[in-house]
Scaffold this motif. Structure first.
Motif, PDB file in Angstrom:
ATOM      1  N   GLY A 165      43.226  41.260  35.617  1.00 50.19           N
ATOM      2  CA  GLY A 165      44.092  40.128  35.958  1.00 50.19           C
ATOM      3  C   GLY A 165      43.331  39.198  36.889  1.00 50.19           C
ATOM      4  N   VAL A 169      47.565  34.608  42.473  1.00 49.66           N
ATOM      5  CA  VAL A 169      48.506  35.350  43.315  1.00 49.66           C
ATOM      6  C   VAL A 169      47.997  36.771  43.585  1.00 49.66           C
ATOM      7  N   VAL A 170      47.382  37.392  42.587  1.00 51.49           N
ATOM      8  CA  VAL A 170      46.958  38.786  42.762  1.00 51.49           C
ATOM      9  C   VAL A 170      45.462  38.979  42.459  1.00 51.49           C
ATOM     10  N   HIS A 189      40.182  40.065  32.267  1.00 54.51           N
ATOM     11  CA  HIS A 189      41.310  39.181  31.935  1.00 54.51           C
ATOM     12  C   HIS A 189      41.564  39.248  30.434  1.00 54.51           C
ATOM     13  N   SER A 190      42.393  38.328  29.942  1.00 58.07           N
ATOM     14  CA  SER A 190      42.821  38.451  28.542  1.00 58.07           C
ATOM     15  C   SER A 190      41.678  38.224  27.546  1.00 58.07           C
ATOM     16  N   ARG A 191      40.603  37.564  27.975  1.00 57.39           N
ATOM     17  CA  ARG A 191      39.478  37.328  27.055  1.00 57.39           C
ATOM     18  C   ARG A 191      38.378  38.370  27.218  1.00 57.39           C
ATOM     19  N   VAL A 209      48.530  42.699  35.554  1.00 61.73           N
ATOM     20  CA  VAL A 209      48.509  42.037  34.252  1.00 61.73           C
ATOM     21  C   VAL A 209      49.886  41.471  33.870  1.00 61.73           C
ATOM     22  N   GLY A 210      50.915  42.284  34.050  1.00 63.33           N
ATOM     23  CA  GLY A 210      52.238  41.883  33.578  1.00 63.33           C
ATOM     24  C   GLY A 210      52.498  42.313  32.143  1.00 63.33           C
ATOM     25  N   VAL A 229      49.926  47.216  40.013  1.00 63.77           N
ATOM     26  CA  VAL A 229      50.636  46.092  40.640  1.00 63.77           C
ATOM     27  C   VAL A 229      51.794  45.613  39.751  1.00 63.77           C
ATOM     28  N   GLY A 230      51.732  45.938  38.485  1.00 62.27           N
ATOM     29  CA  GLY A 230      52.686  45.403  37.510  1.00 62.27           C
ATOM     30  C   GLY A 230      54.132  45.735  37.835  1.00 62.27           C
ATOM     31  N   ASN A 232      57.243  45.085  35.497  1.00 66.46           N
ATOM     32  CA  ASN A 232      57.769  44.542  34.243  1.00 66.46           C
ATOM     33  C   ASN A 232      59.192  45.052  34.034  1.00 66.46           C
ATOM     34  N   ASP A 242      52.101  48.269  34.869  1.00 62.40           N
ATOM     35  CA  ASP A 242      51.104  47.926  33.843  1.00 62.40           C
ATOM     36  C   ASP A 242      50.387  49.180  33.343  1.00 62.40           C
ATOM     37  N   VAL A 262      53.160  49.582  45.228  1.00 62.94           N
ATOM     38  CA  VAL A 262      52.698  48.307  45.798  1.00 62.94           C
ATOM     39  C   VAL A 262      53.892  47.458  46.296  1.00 62.94           C
ATOM     40  N   THR A 266      54.177  45.305  49.796  1.00 59.52           N
ATOM     41  CA  THR A 266      54.116  43.839  49.708  1.00 59.52           C
ATOM     42  C   THR A 266      55.194  43.195  50.585  1.00 59.52           C
TER      43      THR A 266
HETATM   44  P1  NAP Z   1      49.877  36.371  35.678  1.00 61.78           P
HETATM   45  O1  NAP Z   1      49.743  35.157  36.526  1.00 61.78           O
HETATM   46  O2  NAP Z   1      50.648  36.297  34.413  1.00 61.78           O
HETATM   47  O3  NAP Z   1      48.406  36.887  35.363  1.00 61.78           O
HETATM   48  C1  NAP Z   1      48.193  37.952  34.503  1.00 61.78           C
HETATM   49  C2  NAP Z   1      46.719  38.182  34.330  1.00 61.78           C
HETATM   50  O4  NAP Z   1      46.544  39.258  33.397  1.00 61.78           O
HETATM   51  C3  NAP Z   1      45.971  36.979  33.743  1.00 61.78           C
HETATM   52  O5  NAP Z   1      44.761  36.794  34.449  1.00 61.78           O
HETATM   53  C4  NAP Z   1      45.716  37.376  32.296  1.00 61.78           C
HETATM   54  O6  NAP Z   1      44.495  36.882  31.764  1.00 61.78           O
HETATM   55  C5  NAP Z   1      45.605  38.879  32.403  1.00 61.78           C
HETATM   56  N1  NAP Z   1      45.922  39.529  31.122  1.00 61.78           N
HETATM   57  C6  NAP Z   1      46.979  39.302  30.301  1.00 61.78           C
HETATM   58  N2  NAP Z   1      46.930  40.110  29.228  1.00 61.78           N
HETATM   59  C7  NAP Z   1      45.822  40.850  29.370  1.00 61.78           C
HETATM   60  C8  NAP Z   1      45.207  41.844  28.573  1.00 61.78           C
HETATM   61  N3  NAP Z   1      45.764  42.261  27.436  1.00 61.78           N
HETATM   62  N4  NAP Z   1      44.063  42.410  29.012  1.00 61.78           N
HETATM   63  C9  NAP Z   1      43.496  42.010  30.185  1.00 61.78           C
HETATM   64  N5  NAP Z   1      44.036  41.067  30.986  1.00 61.78           N
HETATM   65  C10 NAP Z   1      45.177  40.495  30.568  1.00 61.78           C
HETATM   66  O7  NAP Z   1      50.527  37.583  36.501  1.00 61.78           O
HETATM   67  P2  NAP Z   1      50.491  37.900  38.095  1.00 61.78           P
HETATM   68  O8  NAP Z   1      51.369  36.936  38.808  1.00 61.78           O
HETATM   69  O9  NAP Z   1      49.099  38.111  38.535  1.00 61.78           O
HETATM   70  O10 NAP Z   1      51.247  39.308  38.077  1.00 61.78           O
HETATM   71  C11 NAP Z   1      50.717  40.430  37.408  1.00 61.78           C
HETATM   72  C12 NAP Z   1      51.735  41.544  37.483  1.00 61.78           C
HETATM   73  O11 NAP Z   1      51.939  41.878  38.844  1.00 61.78           O
HETATM   74  C13 NAP Z   1      53.111  41.187  36.918  1.00 61.78           C
HETATM   75  O12 NAP Z   1      53.694  42.333  36.338  1.00 61.78           O
HETATM   76  C14 NAP Z   1      53.896  40.803  38.160  1.00 61.78           C
HETATM   77  O13 NAP Z   1      55.291  40.978  37.992  1.00 61.78           O
HETATM   78  C15 NAP Z   1      53.328  41.780  39.144  1.00 61.78           C
HETATM   79  N6  NAP Z   1      53.474  41.389  40.558  1.00 61.78           N
HETATM   80  C16 NAP Z   1      53.926  42.342  41.399  1.00 61.78           C
HETATM   81  C17 NAP Z   1      54.076  42.061  42.735  1.00 61.78           C
HETATM   82  C18 NAP Z   1      54.525  43.149  43.670  1.00 61.78           C
HETATM   83  O14 NAP Z   1      54.903  42.878  44.786  1.00 61.78           O
HETATM   84  N7  NAP Z   1      54.463  44.413  43.261  1.00 61.78           N
HETATM   85  C19 NAP Z   1      53.784  40.785  43.212  1.00 61.78           C
HETATM   86  C20 NAP Z   1      53.274  39.824  42.325  1.00 61.78           C
HETATM   87  C21 NAP Z   1      53.115  40.150  40.986  1.00 61.78           C
HETATM   88  P3  NAP Z   1      44.240  35.295  31.532  1.00 61.78           P
HETATM   89  O15 NAP Z   1      43.931  34.757  32.892  1.00 61.78           O
HETATM   90  O16 NAP Z   1      43.085  35.273  30.625  1.00 61.78           O
HETATM   91  O17 NAP Z   1      45.494  34.743  30.952  1.00 61.78           O
END
Ligand code: NAP
Length: 283
Positions: A165, A169-170, A189-191, A209-210, A229-230, A232, A242, A262, A266
């Motif tokens: 990811g 934010v993370v 990341h996704s690529r 990742v989410g 961290v995920g 979902n 995740d 986490v 947080t």
């Molecule tokens: P985000 O902005 O959607 O970013 C997700 C990242 O994952 C992107 O960089 C994306 O790549 C990458 N990704 C997506 N699909 C992938 C795959 N198949 N393989 C590898 N990488 C992949 O999400 P975020 O805000 O960072 O949040 C991530 C997760 O953490 C979510 O589940 C969110 O709910 C959770 N979270 C939890 C807390 C907490 O307090 N526990 C706080 C914040 C977030 P690209 O950049 O290429 O699109």
């Protein structure tokens, strides 16, 4: 082998206790600590998160002001609200809750949050300073990852950490924090081609990742530490990480649970940052 569960609950409670002591001392000295949460969404899971921050704030003696602008708020209205709160001496910390209305971008609007009140590290200035090794509030989630690793005595110097990811934010801030701790960091990341080939060489995996259950045994080296961290939402109203815990647990050495890993750390760090912002407003 079965992974040790790295719960965040006791650690969060310890952070909250320290925060409550500091907030009480500040209130006694005439500075009641206030956190403003700006909400411009009708999103249900966001509403749940805001309620949980407000409840946690109340428990440690921090006033949580929820500023509701409505899901149709314009970027200008959001920016003006953030600027007003930034100029208000009675407000010490400011969070802009996501998601935002269509056409409004966090990285654009968060620039209106005063740097010293940016307790969730959303202002691009905070991320830039973090990258430059200068004092700044890191996003609480990113800091929670490193705080959990420290709490459980997991060595970072010279170890390979795969962060999955790259969000502002993370993923990106956690990579900077890990670099500061002398880890060798790979950001995926996704690529990324063949994710498992990379993550399975890591001593520590941070999954941000989410995508529920994306990380399975094939991504994990035997004995590796996995920080999930995920968050979902599941159809039954629960939360899934995740990481697929059933698949990962026999291979990983240690794993954070979701919920209870986490997340609570947080929230506790967000409040700790708010007290810090009230203590030294020009951090
Ligand atoms: P985000 O902005 O959607 O970013 C997700 C990242 O994952 C992107 O960089 C994306 O790549 C990458 N990704 C997506 N699909 C992938 C795959 N198949 N393989 C590898 N990488 C992949 O999400 P975020 O805000 O960072 O949040 C991530 C997760 O953490 C979510 O589940 C969110 O709910 C959770 N979270 C939890 C807390 C907490 O307090 N526990 C706080 C914040 C977030 P690209 O950049 O290429 O699109």
């Amino acid at each position: 082998m079965t992974a040790t569960m790295l719960s965040g609950k006791d650690l969060a409670a310890a952070i909250r206790t320290e925060t409550a002591t500091r907030a009480a001392a500040l209130a006694e000295a005439g500075t009641p600590v206030t956190l403003a949460v700006v909400v411009a969404t009708a999103d249900e899971s966001s509403a749940w998160y805001v309620r949980s921050i407000a409840k946690a704030a109340e428990k440690v003696g921090i006033t949580c002001d929820i500023v509701r602008l409505g899901a149709d708020a314009t970027p200008d209205a959001i920016r003006a609200t953030l600027a007003g709160l930034s100029a208000d001496d009675a407000v010490h910390g400011i969070i802009l809750q996501t998601p935002l209305p269509a056409g409004a971008a966090l990285e654009d609007l968060a620039g209106a949050i005063a740097f010293g009140k940016d307790v969730d590290g959303a202002n691009p200035l905070s991320l830039g300073r973090l990258a430059a090794g200068l004092p700044a509030f890191a996003p609480a989630t990113a800091e929670a990852v490193v705080t959990i690793l420290d709490h459980y005595g997991i060595e970072l110097t010279g170890r390979h950490v795969a962060v999955v990811g790259r969000s502002t934010v993370v993923g990106k801030p956690v990579a900077h924090l890990l670099l500061d701790r002398h880890a060798t960091v790979t950001i995926c990341h996704s690529r990324t081609k063949d994710l498992a080939a990379i993550t399975s060489t890591a001593d520590v995996i941070v999954a941000a990742v989410g995508r529920a259950g994306l990380i399975t045994a094939e991504h994990i080296a035997p004995g590796a530490v996995v920080i999930d961290v995920g968050t979902n939402p599941t159809p039954d109203g629960g939360l899934a990480g995740d990481v697929d815990p059933e698949s990962a647990t026999p291979t990983a050495g240690a794993l954070t649970p979701v919920p209870g890993g986490v997340g609570p750390v947080t929230t506790a760090l967000l409040l700790s940052h708010t007290v810090q912002a009230a203590t030294s407003p020009n951090t």
